[in-house]
Design a protein around this motif. Structure first.
Motif, mmCIF file in Angstrom:
data_model
loop_
_atom_site.group_PDB
_atom_site.id
_atom_site.type_symbol
_atom_site.label_atom_id
_atom_site.label_comp_id
_atom_site.label_asym_id
_atom_site.label_seq_id
_atom_site.Cartn_x
_atom_site.Cartn_y
_atom_site.Cartn_z
ATOM 1 N N UNK A 38 0.828 -1.202 0.000
ATOM 2 C CA UNK A 38 0.000 0.000 0.000
ATOM 3 C C UNK A 38 0.870 1.264 0.000
ATOM 4 N N UNK A 39 0.339 2.320 -0.581
ATOM 5 C CA UNK A 39 1.044 3.607 -0.605
ATOM 6 C C UNK A 39 0.071 4.730 -0.255
ATOM 7 N N UNK A 40 0.593 5.935 -0.248
ATOM 8 C CA UNK A 40 -0.221 7.131 0.036
ATOM 9 C C UNK A 40 -1.337 7.352 -0.985
ATOM 10 N N UNK A 41 -1.310 6.625 -2.077
ATOM 11 C CA UNK A 41 -2.397 6.738 -3.060
ATOM 12 C C UNK A 41 -3.588 5.844 -2.714
ATOM 13 N N UNK A 42 -3.430 4.998 -1.706
ATOM 14 C CA UNK A 42 -4.462 4.005 -1.405
ATOM 15 C C UNK A 42 -5.418 4.443 -0.302
ATOM 16 N N UNK A 43 -6.609 3.892 -0.386
ATOM 17 C CA UNK A 43 -7.555 3.900 0.730
ATOM 18 C C UNK A 43 -7.968 2.451 0.949
ATOM 19 N N UNK A 44 -7.921 2.002 2.195
ATOM 20 C CA UNK A 44 -8.263 0.612 2.444
ATOM 21 C C UNK A 44 -9.538 0.508 3.268
ATOM 22 N N UNK A 45 -10.416 -0.356 2.817
ATOM 23 C CA UNK A 45 -11.644 -0.665 3.559
ATOM 24 C C UNK A 45 -11.311 -1.815 4.513
ATOM 25 N N UNK A 46 -11.274 -1.485 5.801
ATOM 26 C CA UNK A 46 -10.860 -2.482 6.793
ATOM 27 C C UNK A 46 -12.100 -3.165 7.355
ATOM 28 N N UNK A 47 -12.502 -4.249 6.692
ATOM 29 C CA UNK A 47 -13.673 -4.993 7.172
ATOM 30 C C UNK A 47 -13.261 -5.963 8.272
ATOM 31 N N UNK A 107 2.463 4.734 5.942
ATOM 32 C CA UNK A 107 2.581 5.136 4.537
ATOM 33 C C UNK A 107 1.473 6.085 4.097
ATOM 34 N N UNK A 108 0.652 6.539 5.037
ATOM 35 C CA UNK A 108 -0.370 7.513 4.668
ATOM 36 C C UNK A 108 -1.518 6.924 3.880
ATOM 37 N N UNK A 109 -1.841 5.677 4.154
ATOM 38 C CA UNK A 109 -2.992 5.035 3.511
ATOM 39 C C UNK A 109 -4.246 5.428 4.294
ATOM 40 N N UNK A 110 -5.212 6.020 3.636
ATOM 41 C CA UNK A 110 -6.458 6.362 4.321
ATOM 42 C C UNK A 110 -7.237 5.092 4.633
ATOM 43 N N UNK A 111 -7.992 5.152 5.741
ATOM 44 C CA UNK A 111 -8.770 3.984 6.163
ATOM 45 C C UNK A 111 -10.255 4.279 6.082
ATOM 46 N N UNK A 112 -11.007 3.317 5.600
ATOM 47 C CA UNK A 112 -12.464 3.385 5.600
ATOM 48 C C UNK A 112 -12.948 2.310 6.558
ATOM 49 N N UNK A 113 -13.675 2.756 7.598
ATOM 50 C CA UNK A 113 -14.064 1.861 8.680
ATOM 51 C C UNK A 113 -15.577 1.649 8.672
ATOM 52 N N UNK A 114 -16.034 0.386 8.639
ATOM 53 C CA UNK A 114 -17.472 0.140 8.504
ATOM 54 C C UNK A 114 -18.256 0.236 9.810
#
Lengths: 548, 548
Positions: free
Chosen positions: A218-227, A245-252
């Protein structure tokens, strides 16, 4: 000669400081079920983690004290992930799917002094409180009726009220990197749950590995959906790895149903997601019934249990590439990642992706055969997988004032973790797991794979289900017993099935002599074959066994 | 609470063992100038490293002893990279570009007992031998006349003969990860060279960072052309990082001219390459004169000195994307990598790529202003960059039985490395270096960038070259002196140039009062402005200075 390098400890606080400065504007977005999700920057998470640490200190939490979390995946849980270890305390993530008596046992064993709970989970926690021996404070975050906590013998606090007015910064201590940072109990099916204590060092190194291009990359260009839940092996390490690495997180949060998950992917456009096969199966049904735009997902990490081929293929058709990963609570969890070499044909590529994957640099592996001998990595020699590395457990938590536990069936004499998984390793370092060690049949110093026999049997047109277990044998030690459910009106018998196995390529010495046609295979509460029951039925003479 | 993680040291031998098993078939290919390059698998490198370690042990090399290498980039040098540290000894890479007297000083200071030398470099080594106080053995590898070594007072061995008959495996010791693994001297322009001693731990962590997607992001699908010499800060870490992820290496040996480099890219099709701007400049000329297929190169790491914009643009036109990285011998070397966020326009993207880059998780940074105050990351406050982290030097090697050196101008009281570089950091953690600290003008507690003034002046149509230096000033401490070379027949004078600077946006208090029109700017042997000479000319009254 000693080196002249700076002696800088690998601490969770270093990850936090990095993420909240170099990647200050990366975000943690929490789904709320409302029109707008909640958004916080990494810089805000750091500020709020500092406030939380001051608040916990105010509640009497000192270095080494345990703070539990009974929470969904959300920004407040991320705040706890950083505040607690960074201040020198220990984060204990509580699995909200555990039976009540196991939760009580775990909380008391870990001696949690504080529990942070989501409002929606109060109904789960409140009934346990009378049995908890160490908990002094309960801190409630987010919506949910507080009433069930009325009259509890603990002090109850509101998360936001506790944080209000606290200082925005905290002078994170320079700890020994081998100190405990987080604690997670395995939900073993036998015996008491076992606690794995992660160190600052292990979390730091594991996070680096997650970010290696060979792993999740993952890099700073990513957003990860952490299910994958934050109470499930630190959400596979993503809440820490992302801050590196500055990966944005999407939390459900609690919105784990297929509909909301599809909605949040379409709206927030994550590039990566991590979840177990069940989640992906449910989402697939939803996407087929009510299509959404999931084109943002360039890669997905799937683990927790083996990914069915059909599921991977279905997502391939949607343009979403699933990558298999294997791990355990004891491995932090990253053990392998199935990233195939490039340039393969579609079938071969899928084959690699359906393996458990390749070992990363931090995980040393060996296969141990039935006699304790080390087996070659030839793709055919099956042995129990043992692993070693800086983010692999070498013991279990013994409890306060107790020695760590090193049960012989879990740790080798030279300190390697016995995974309990049986499989083969290819010459190029890809692992394929075939059995649980307790499910293989130890016949005359060789192993017979029950899973291989089952899969072969289920390829017969007359067979609905087949379960193979080891039963005692005077001559060979153990031999396979095949229990088979036939279709209505099926004509195949034991002899025909045995012949079928032989034609399917099963070696002669592996063919079962003992057969039982049964109306159904007994199952566990989660739908897996319950082999304990089959073995007991056999031992007690309850099965109608034919011996060929 | 202590963690229950295994206590596994981060050792170079772990990298070797991983690379040679999981990535057994990855290769090190060495250019030979013959029809076929030499190819070795990682498994073969391990076998040969084991043999070399036995051979060195046979020559009396014990744990902590120093073995020097005077070698090009080739498979044998990689073998030494692993054999020497893995056996517990220290690898000392010798810079073959250094003046003879510096090489002698360095070899004696490090107390090298063995030197492995490429045959082609014997003419460099042989004349030094009489002055070397510690060297007992010279091991010669590869083609080249051995005659100059005849009569030397050291024992001379053939590399392949030494390895022949040695065991194929070596029981690599479990060392303290903080032990010395490798030693590299900085070629400072003033004073004695300074030795940086890398530890197993620092090399391991640095290798992980190199492989993080945010840094170079290499995987088992990559082949890297390692042009940066192995004697230059461990070839920027690639010989170690590649074994962690199965990246094949292409080694140019002594064939560093543009023609052979273009040939090896076309033939071996590396996906990545690493070199200094001079190499890329030379290769560009070659590719424009005699085009080759370089389409395999998806990314290139460029560092060592700032990459000119025109060079980056020229490679963009060839479809090869250059990524800037910044580092020093003291930073292992990875300090920053300029990977822009995605989704930018071409100009903005290029702007990011021309910055020094973003700090990775392992490198903590701060900017220190003229008065010792910490400056904000606002993209405009310029300060000296100080860094801290597990692969950053905290001292220099003092020599056997001597304490490490911590000169005040290189290390802060709290142990951070003073990089000697001045620049700004953007709010998003990207570093732009503008000056060397010794080149900034300290005027009344503020800094004036000589580079900024020079660049602005060189934008004037009448100016050929401009060099700005600090000169003493009674009131302000220091003030800028601008020395300018004008075009023939140019009409601009001091007043016009000062007005031009003002219009270019230079703040009033930064404008030079002292001007000298000169026929040429004095230069160093490598073509840089020699500001020491200008300052001396000024001090000695040799310049015709106008004061406005």
């Amino acid at each position: 000669m000693m080196s002249t390098m700076q002696d800088v400890p690998l601490l969770v606080s270093r990850i936090l400081r990095h993420g909240s400065t170099v990647h200050a504007t990366a975000t943690v977005t929490t789904w709320t079920g409302e029109a707008e999700p909640q958004r916080r920057t990494f810089a805000e998470i750091h500020t709020r983690a500092a406030r939380l640490a001051h608040a916990l200190r105010g509640l009497g939490v000192s270095e080494g004290d345990v703070t539990g979390t009974l929470m969904w995946n959300n920004a407040e849980h991320v705040e706890a992930y950083y505040a607690v270890p960074c201040m020198g305390a220990v984060l204990h993530t509580l699995n909200l799917r555990l039976p009540a008596e196991q939760l009580v046992w775990i909380i008391n064993h870990a001696a949690d002094r504080v529990i942070i709970v989501n409002g929606s989970l109060i109904p789960l926690l409140a009934p346990l409180l009378p049995q908890l021996t160490s908990v002094e404070h309960v801190v409630v975050s987010g919506p949910g009726d507080r009433a069930p906590l009325d009259g509890a013998k603990v002090q109850v606090h509101e998360y936001e009220e506790l944080l209000a007015g606290q200082p925005d910064t905290y002078d994170w201590p320079e700890l020994d990197e081998r100190r405990a940072a987080a604690l997670c109990y395995t939900s073993g099916t036998t015996g008491d749950p076992k606690g794995v204590v992660y160190s600052h060092r292990s979390i730091y190194l594991h996070s680096m590995q997650i970010n290696m291009a060979q792993s999740m990359g993952l890099t700073h260009d990513d957003t990860t959906l952490v299910v994958v839940p934050q109470f499930h092996v630190n959400a596979w390490g993503f809440p820490h790895a992302t801050f590196m690495t500055g990966v944005s997180m999407l939390m459900p949060d609690r919105f784990l149903q297929p509909g909301p998950l599809a909605d949040m992917i379409e709206r927030e456009r994550p590039t990566h997601a991590a979840a177990v096969p069940t989640i992906w199966q449910g989402l697939l049904g939803e996407l087929l019934a009510r299509p959404r735009d999931v084109s943002s997902l360039t890669q997905v990490t799937i683990g927790g249990s083996a990914c069915p081929k059909s599921l991977m293929e279905a997502y391939d058709r949607l343009g979403v590439r699933l990558y298999h990963a294997w791990g355990m609570t004891e491995t932090s969890p990253l053990g392998t990642v199935a990233r195939p070499p490039s340039g393969l044909g579609a079938d071969e590529d899928l084959g690699y992706r359906l393996s458990q994957g390749r070992f990363p640099a931090g995980v040393e592996a060996r296969l141990v055969g039935p006699g304790g001998d080390l087996l070659p990595w030839d793709g055919t020699s099956a042995g129990e997988l043992e692993v070693r590395g800086p983010w692999i457990a070498g013991a279990y938590y013994g409890g306060a004032d107790a020695e760590p536990l090193r049960p012989e069936d879990k740790f080798s004499a030279d300190g390697w973790l016995k995974t309990g998984d049986v499989g083969v390793i290819n010459p190029d370092g890809y692992l394929t797991l075939t059995d649980r060690a307790k499910d293989v049949i130890k016949s005359g110093g060789e192993w017979i794979s029950s899973v291989e026999l089952e899969n072969a049997l289920m390829g017969h047109p007359d067979v609905v289900e087949a379960a193979v277990v080891a039963v005692p044998d005077d001559r060979w030690g153990e031999r396979p017993l095949a229990t088979v459910v036939l279709k209505e009106g099926a004509t195949a018998d034991h002899t025909a099935l045995r012949e079928f196995l032989s034609e399917a390529g099963i070696a002669k010495w592996q063919l079962p002599e003992r057969w039982a046609i049964v109306p159904a295979v007994p199952k566990t509460s989660v739908g897996k074959f319950d082999k304990k029951v089959i073995r007991r039925q056999y031992a007690e003479g309850q099965l109608d066994v034919t011996e060929l």
